[in-house]
Design an enzyme around this catalytic site. Sequence first.
Site, PDB file in Angstrom:
ATOM      1  N   HIS A 260       0.824  -1.218   0.000  1.00 17.55           N
ATOM      2  CA  HIS A 260       0.000   0.000   0.000  1.00 17.55           C
ATOM      3  C   HIS A 260       0.855   1.264   0.000  1.00 17.55           C
ATOM      4  CE1 HIS A 260      -4.114  -1.568   1.129  1.00 17.55           C
ATOM      5  NE2 HIS A 260      -3.388  -2.636   1.350  1.00 17.55           N
ATOM      6  N   GLU A 336       3.503  -0.185   3.964  1.00 17.35           N
ATOM      7  CA  GLU A 336       3.085   1.173   3.587  1.00 17.35           C
ATOM      8  C   GLU A 336       4.287   2.009   3.149  1.00 17.35           C
ATOM      9  OE1 GLU A 336      -1.109   0.839   4.725  1.00 17.35           O
ATOM     10  OE2 GLU A 336       0.024   2.276   3.515  1.00 17.35           O
TER      11      GLU A 336
END
Length: 377
Positions: A260, A336
């Site tokens: 992500h 992330e």
Amino acid sequence: MLKITANFDAGSVVVNDAADPAAIRLSLRPDNASGFKQWFYFRLQGAAYQNCVMTFDNAAESAYPEGWEDYAAVASYDRRNWFRVPSSYENGVFSINHTPLANSIYYAYFEPYSHEQHLQLLGDAQGSGLCQIDDLGSTVEGRDINLLTIGNQAESDLKIWVIARQHPGETMAEWFVEGLLGRLLDPQDPTARALLDRATFYIVPNMNPDGSVLGNLRTNAAGANLNREWETPTVEKSPEVYFVREKMLETGVDLFLDIHGDESIPFVFMAGTEGVPAYNPRTAALETAFKHAFATASPDFQDEHGYPKDAPGQANMTMATAWVGNRFDCLAFTLEMPFKDNHNLPDDDFGWNGQRSLRLGESVLSAIWAVSADLKK
Ligand code: GEM
Ligand code: ZN
């Protein structure tokens, strides 16, 4: 005469008034079937050597308003080389202040990864001779959900799953996969060769090709946030999750990574499965070992900043990492990367970008190798 357009792959902007270069008034466009907005990508023509002030009047209504703090938009003349441009966020308005040096320039929320690049990634991977492409089904708009299988698929092999870009605006995720694949498919790389002796990789480079082309931030063409669909996916609303999850249940999973990007936190970090029912000391030890190895392999990774830890049993089980980690009692992470920059290693010209995402994808193989001997249950 200025012209602003977004009628291209991943294009997204609302033009309110582009008559005066010093007062170009724009708005963020919502995802096609939901209220989420933050992604923008548009082309400005006819503004060479004119100081342009472009304002987004609804930035405070974006999915992550804190994402505009200490953030700078990216720009490109050639759509290959992207650089940061002067930006500011005041009183709910996000502004770009830039003097283009040519009559055609692109601005975006982050370095794009086009559908053509996606198809080329698949083609190059298959061309390596080490990779099998399977079609798992079709997206809401009828695009292919492709799985790349790399390895011998021996019964004894570790099953390592990597999915990316459930959230289509998080384009860094597919740059990351390009890096991971490039090293995994390199016959001269010892880590890749040793891993493929003991593991088969199942990689979905883009979980959300419809949302990517539509220029969505967070949802598929039916308005579904795929990272909230993992408990009860449906073919109608979330076929992308439905078919990938089916395949996982067929192969099993020993390690899972969900790639992500994060709008607000200016660091590279990971979130584990501490809040799922199946979490146990073995998984906790593997998480620690993986993160230590990853930080050793890449100075861009760190484990000090990130999301708050879930309390025991409090994980959101509709999310991919929670559902997979729990269902297969395996090591599972959400990884992330920042839309802004990595404040541990800032780059004022480029911030975080495609190439740094790609190199991080290369580095993650070292962390996978470091724990691979301990992954079999
Ligand atoms: C998150 S990803 C999952 C967040 N996990 C934890 N433990 N908080 C989402 O899906 O909202 C952020 C993102 O989209 O990257
Ligand atoms: Zn995301």
